[in-house]
Design a protein around this motif. Structure first.
Motif, mmCIF file in Angstrom:
data_model
loop_
_atom_site.group_PDB
_atom_site.id
_atom_site.type_symbol
_atom_site.label_atom_id
_atom_site.label_comp_id
_atom_site.label_asym_id
_atom_site.label_seq_id
_atom_site.Cartn_x
_atom_site.Cartn_y
_atom_site.Cartn_z
ATOM 1 N N VAL A 720 15.578 -10.963 43.669
ATOM 2 C CA VAL A 720 15.683 -11.920 45.181
ATOM 3 C C VAL A 720 15.309 -11.475 46.384
ATOM 4 N N ASN A 721 16.409 -10.192 46.285
ATOM 5 C CA ASN A 721 16.394 -9.075 47.397
ATOM 6 C C ASN A 721 15.217 -8.333 47.788
ATOM 7 N N ARG A 722 14.313 -8.614 46.296
ATOM 8 C CA ARG A 722 13.068 -8.216 46.763
ATOM 9 C C ARG A 722 12.441 -8.673 47.316
ATOM 10 N N THR A 723 11.853 -10.204 46.478
ATOM 11 C CA THR A 723 11.275 -10.888 46.377
ATOM 12 C C THR A 723 10.890 -12.154 47.651
ATOM 13 N N PHE A 724 12.147 -12.333 47.900
ATOM 14 C CA PHE A 724 12.520 -13.016 49.012
ATOM 15 C C PHE A 724 12.985 -12.751 50.475
ATOM 16 N N LEU A 725 13.848 -11.541 50.641
ATOM 17 C CA LEU A 725 14.607 -10.771 50.850
ATOM 18 C C LEU A 725 13.602 -9.717 51.750
ATOM 19 N N GLY A 726 13.438 -8.924 51.233
ATOM 20 C CA GLY A 726 12.103 -8.039 51.376
ATOM 21 C C GLY A 726 12.831 -6.805 51.201
ATOM 22 N N ASN A 727 13.805 -6.332 51.099
ATOM 23 C CA ASN A 727 14.128 -4.679 50.461
ATOM 24 C C ASN A 727 13.637 -4.476 49.276
ATOM 25 N N PRO A 728 12.816 -2.917 49.731
ATOM 26 C CA PRO A 728 12.179 -2.478 49.004
ATOM 27 C C PRO A 728 12.365 -1.845 47.199
ATOM 28 N N GLU A 729 14.070 -1.892 47.643
ATOM 29 C CA GLU A 729 14.567 -0.994 46.448
ATOM 30 C C GLU A 729 15.728 -1.688 45.842
ATOM 31 N N PRO A 730 15.793 -1.705 44.565
ATOM 32 C CA PRO A 730 16.927 -2.312 43.950
ATOM 33 C C PRO A 730 18.080 -2.832 44.358
ATOM 34 N N VAL A 731 18.670 -3.101 45.256
ATOM 35 C CA VAL A 731 20.157 -3.953 45.238
ATOM 36 C C VAL A 731 20.371 -4.578 45.164
ATOM 37 N N PRO A 732 21.884 -4.540 44.165
ATOM 38 C CA PRO A 732 22.634 -3.057 44.099
ATOM 39 C C PRO A 732 21.737 -2.003 43.171
ATOM 40 N N ALA A 733 22.244 -1.099 43.066
ATOM 41 C CA ALA A 733 22.109 -0.037 42.243
ATOM 42 C C ALA A 733 22.421 -0.869 40.789
ATOM 43 N N PRO A 734 21.955 -0.694 39.907
ATOM 44 C CA PRO A 734 22.380 -0.875 38.283
ATOM 45 C C PRO A 734 23.289 0.213 37.933
ATOM 46 N N LEU A 735 24.465 -0.576 37.352
ATOM 47 C CA LEU A 735 25.865 -0.002 37.031
ATOM 48 C C LEU A 735 25.469 0.972 35.852
ATOM 49 N N PRO A 736 26.188 2.134 35.517
ATOM 50 C CA PRO A 736 25.761 2.973 34.562
ATOM 51 C C PRO A 736 26.553 1.938 33.094
ATOM 52 N N LEU A 737 25.620 2.314 32.206
ATOM 53 C CA LEU A 737 26.238 1.498 31.130
ATOM 54 C C LEU A 737 27.921 1.554 30.579
ATOM 55 N N SER A 738 28.327 3.076 31.069
ATOM 56 C CA SER A 738 30.110 2.704 30.661
ATOM 57 C C SER A 738 30.283 2.557 32.009
ATOM 58 N N GLU A 739 30.051 1.950 32.253
ATOM 59 C CA GLU A 739 30.751 0.969 33.437
ATOM 60 C C GLU A 739 30.297 -0.666 33.364
ATOM 61 N N ARG A 740 29.352 -0.933 32.375
ATOM 62 C CA ARG A 740 29.799 -2.105 32.564
ATOM 63 C C ARG A 740 30.301 -3.161 31.731
ATOM 64 N N THR A 741 30.859 -4.367 31.238
ATOM 65 C CA THR A 741 32.043 -5.151 31.074
ATOM 66 C C THR A 741 30.862 -6.188 30.330
ATOM 67 N N VAL A 742 30.614 -6.258 28.919
ATOM 68 C CA VAL A 742 30.292 -7.970 28.434
ATOM 69 C C VAL A 742 32.351 -8.325 27.873
ATOM 70 N N PRO A 743 30.865 -9.735 27.210
ATOM 71 C CA PRO A 743 31.813 -10.436 27.085
ATOM 72 C C PRO A 743 32.450 -10.542 25.382
ATOM 73 N N PRO A 744 33.765 -10.409 25.435
ATOM 74 C CA PRO A 744 34.155 -10.427 24.145
ATOM 75 C C PRO A 744 34.240 -10.850 23.384
ATOM 76 N N PRO A 745 34.038 -10.914 21.402
ATOM 77 C CA PRO A 745 33.238 -12.095 20.958
ATOM 78 C C PRO A 745 34.708 -12.707 20.854
ATOM 79 N N PRO A 746 34.862 -14.138 20.251
ATOM 80 C CA PRO A 746 35.898 -14.845 20.810
ATOM 81 C C PRO A 746 37.546 -14.218 19.710
ATOM 82 N N PRO A 747 38.183 -14.910 20.206
ATOM 83 C CA PRO A 747 39.900 -14.546 19.208
ATOM 84 C C PRO A 747 39.722 -14.899 17.292
ATOM 85 N N GLU A 748 39.099 -16.164 17.158
ATOM 86 C CA GLU A 748 38.308 -16.131 15.907
ATOM 87 C C GLU A 748 37.077 -16.071 15.130
ATOM 88 N N ALA A 749 36.167 -15.627 16.638
ATOM 89 C CA ALA A 749 35.543 -14.740 15.325
ATOM 90 C C ALA A 749 35.940 -13.476 15.063
#
Length: 771
Positions: A720-749
């Motif tokens: 959206v920043n690049r296409t509709f708002l005209g920001n030339p750079e990726p904003v925000p910059a992608p987080l390193p893989l080590s700093e990302r959180t993903v959903p845990p599997p469900p407790p039962e699973a």
């Protein structure tokens, strides 16, 4: 327009001519008196009706002072009744409602609001629906045209597409001063609506549209005067003569004479061909009168437009009734006549759409209009939907409209503006929108205008060969024109990429001038904002029992096969994996429903999720994924959950489709987890626990690092920043893989998975094969 207290005159005068309608009159009047906008009067003119309609009017007038009952001592016809109503009217606007029709709920409120917004134009054009005696309801043919006008105020004589609307007076409101000051009066006889519609449209300076369906136009089985044959239908010649007399007094309208000439002749041909209007014995005279009008009013240089039956026009011009009869005889040959009609309708529709589109291309681009589509105009989904939702948050000035096929309109979420592909409004949007967002290509006929922006989001990471690479693989490129494919890609300004591999592939196989947005896939953002309870809720809706291990099986399409051919014996797999593992089966969207899958679901062996609207929800619900070569594996890897590739036909797939890397090499970055090339291997992988073991985890980590490099939950924001708002750079910059959180599997699973792994480890240590 809000009501602000007593007014000297009402906002609306609703004129209702009444004759022989006692079976419909109550419904008509009740639809008016039940309106939530109350600033109106009803002038009901009893045109000496022989039934009890007069008594019904008297009853309503006694009950509600807004109903004014006027009675003619002699029958004068609908035109005279309407003229009487105009003389008695005090309202700012005149509405003409036939006494067997009804207003829809909220109609007057919608009209009042629209008129107020537009500062009281001369005319308001609004929508209607047809209702049939067997209770069917049919939308009008102009709903997209009206919706496409938006808030625009225009001069009708300069917008000829609105002159093609259904020429009746009950689908529009007339400012009373405009109507009276210009001396408009209804004439005697049938076809008076067409004359009034055309003359008022050509006189009005300001008109607006309302896409609210305000009138329910009743299609009566019997009793419609237009469907009663007789000499009264010859009045059509007098009405059109009056129209051309009007045009004679307006030389400034000369450029429109060919249009009205074509409308007149088409109306003659339509009327004269129907036994419900012109009796067989009257047809020769009707033809002669038509010929006389044709010759009298034919504009210089006129040629029949391509969308009409030119042969009948020519027969009229020659005055050859014999040729005209022969044409009618040909058209009465049932089978061939139906085929010609269908062909002519298709051709007419295509030509009319092309002409309308070309006209719209000359209008200014709407800088705040964005068109969205996904998967060849299916229901809103995938990357375009994620971008649409983020744009509503970050760029609220944009108005997004979804293009969908007619058969999926019911699946569009409530409140989401949408348009049916190839409708009139569709072509207007395609001509005037600033932004176009799609995960496939828009139709070849769409013209890329200077100043328009096309965003190609794609819908997968390319393991298989795409673009110009497909030329080497006949099974993949069958029936495909590479020239046209690249012409479509030439329209792209921006291309969304999920990873570096994808960026490189797109720029090579689509050698066009687009800019890559290295953002990640917006559809995957949901993975990073979904919690454990949300996942449990999804699983409950899908019918996954608590404590079960849910495995999603999602194979891709095979170019070398025709139709859906199961790669797995699903009955055996579900039996061998045992009751603690539930299989969610999703066939490719190219295939229809599979009866065998439905049968297995009814038996409780699996859950068929082929038509579930959200693939992302299925990924969130699943503890593991079984796929072959589908790009779903690249998305699922974001969840850091086990991926098993069932590749029983790898060699055939490589030869028939081609691949960009060796999925089965076993090298870190190529292979996402355990690979099985037979059903026995697949079953063994689950029984042994290898599907979720250390080796699988290491391969998955390398695969994530290569293909999930930019997916961090903010991909849509970057797009959206690049296409509709005209920001030339990726904003925000992608987080390193080590700093990302993903959903845990469900407790039962999680507990179920842990139990399988622990059990398999104990069994292996004891030298036993888990069962």
């Amino acid at each position: 327009m809000p009501e602000t207290g007593p007014r000297s005159a009402p906002r609306f005068s609703v004129i209702v001519p009444v004759y022989n309608v006692q079976g419909y009159l109550r419904a008509c009047l009740n639809s008016l008196l039940a309106q939530d906008f109350t600033d109106f009067e009803v002038i009901a003119v009893d045109d000496c009706s022989p039934d009890r309609s007069g008594e019904i009017l008297a009853e309503f007038a006694a009950r509600d002072p807004r109903v004014i009952h006027v009675r003619h001592e002699e029958n004068g016809g609908i035109g005279a009744a309407r003229n009487t109503g105009v003389q008695r009217a005090r309202g700012d606007y005149l509405l003409f409602l036939d006494s067997d029709d009804t207003f829809t709920a909220g109609a007057l409120r919608a009209m009042a609001d629209r008129l107020g917004e537009a500062a009281d134009p001369d005319l308001l054009l609004f929508d209607h629906v047809r209702t049939y005696w067997w209770h069917a309801v049919q939308p009008s043919a102009v709903r997209e045209l009206l919706a496409g006008a938006g808030a625009e105020v225009f001069k009708p004589a300069e917008r000829t597409e609105f002159l093609h609307m259904f020429a009746v007076v009950w689908n529009r409101a007339f400012r009373r001063d405009f109507f009276v000051d210009n001396g408009f009066r209804y004439t005697d006889g049938l076809y008076e609506d067409a004359l009034m519609v055309y003359t008022t449209m050509l006189t009005a300076e300001r008109a607006v549209c309302l896409d609210h369906a305000c009138v329910e136009y009743r299609q009566r089985r019997h009793g419609n005067s237009m469907k009663t044959p007789g000499r009264k239908h010859f009045t059509i010649f007098d009405q059109y003569q009056r129209l051309f007399d009007f045009l004679d007094g307006r030389p400034d309208l000369d450029p429109l004479r060919p249009l009205f000439f074509e409308r007149m002749v088409s109306h003659f041909l339509f009327t004269g061909a129907r036994e419900s209007r012109v009796r067989v014995q009257d047809r020769p005279e009707f033809f002669r009168r038509s010929v006389a009008m044709y010759r009298r009013h034919k504009p210089a240089g006129f040629t029949p437009p391509p969308e009409v039956d030119a042969l009948r026009f020519q027969a009229l011009e020659r005055g050859s009734y014999r040729a005209f009869q022969a044409l009618n005889l040909m058209s009465r040959t049932r089978k061939s006549g139906q085929q010609r009609l269908r062909k002519a309708q298709r051709a007419m529709s295509k030509r009319a759409a092309t002409s309308f589109y070309r006209m719209q291309l000359k209008r200014p681009i709407d800088q705040n209009l964005a068109v969205f589509s996904s998967y060849w105009n299916r229901t809103p989904s995938c990357n375009p939907l994620a971008i649409y939702e983020k744009a509503r948050e970050m760029a609220p000035q944009l108005h997004g409209v979804w293009v969908v096929r007619e058969d999926v309109v019911d699946t569009v979420p409530e409140g989401m503006d949408h348009v049916v592909v190839n409708s009139r409004r569709y072509w207007e949007l395609m001509a005037r929108a600033k932004y176009f967002v799609n995960n496939v290509n828009f139709a070849d006929a769409v013209v890329k205008r200077k100043g328009q922006v096309h965003l190609q989001t794609h819908h997968g990471t390319p393991l298989k060969r795409m673009g110009i690479d497909q030329q080497k693989y006949p099974a993949a490129g069958k029936g495909m024109s590479m020239r046209k494919l690249l012409e479509r890609a030439d329209r792209w300004d921006l291309s969304v990429s999920a990873n570096q591999h994808t960026s490189e592939q797109w720029e090579r196989v689509y050698p066009c001038r687009f800019e890559s947005i290295d953002a990640g896939y917006p559809r995957n953002d949901v993975f990073f904002r979904t919690g454990a309870q949300d996942i449990l809720d999804i699983r409950e809706r899908l019918g996954i029992a608590p404590g079960s291990t849910a495995v999603l099986y999602a194979p891709t399409v095979r170019d070398y096969q025709v139709g859906y051919v199961p790669q797995l014996d699903l009955e055996r797999i579900t039996r061998e994996l045992g009751p603690d593992i539930v299989l969610l089966v999703r066939t490719h969207y190219f295939y229809g429903q599979d009866p065998h899958l439905q049968k297995l679901q009814e038996e409780g062996a699996l859950i068929d999720v082929s038509r579930h609207p959200s693939v992302e929800e299925l990924c969130l619900a699943a503890d593991a994924l079984i796929t072959d070569y589908s790009s779903i594996m690249f998305d699922y890897a974001n969840l850091d959950r086990p991926i098993i590739n069932y590749a029983d036909d790898w060699e055939t797939y490589v030869r028939s489709r081609g691949v960009t890397f060796d999925l089965l090499s076993g090298k870190p970055g190529d292979t996402p987890g355990i690979v099985a090339t037979s059903e026995d291997e697949l079953i063994e992988a689950f029984r042994s626990g290898r599907w979720n073991g250390t080796e699988a985890g290491e391969l998955r980590a390398a695969f994530r690092a290569r293909f999930c490099m930019w997916d961090d939950g903010h991909a849509a924001e970057r797009v959206v920043n690049r296409t509709f708002l005209g920001n030339p750079e990726p904003v925000p910059a992608p987080l390193p893989l080590s700093e990302r959180t993903v959903p845990p599997p469900p407790p039962e699973a999680a507990r179920a998975v842990q139990g399988v792994v622990l059990a398999s480890g104990a069994d292996t240590a004891a030298g036993r094969t888990p069962s």
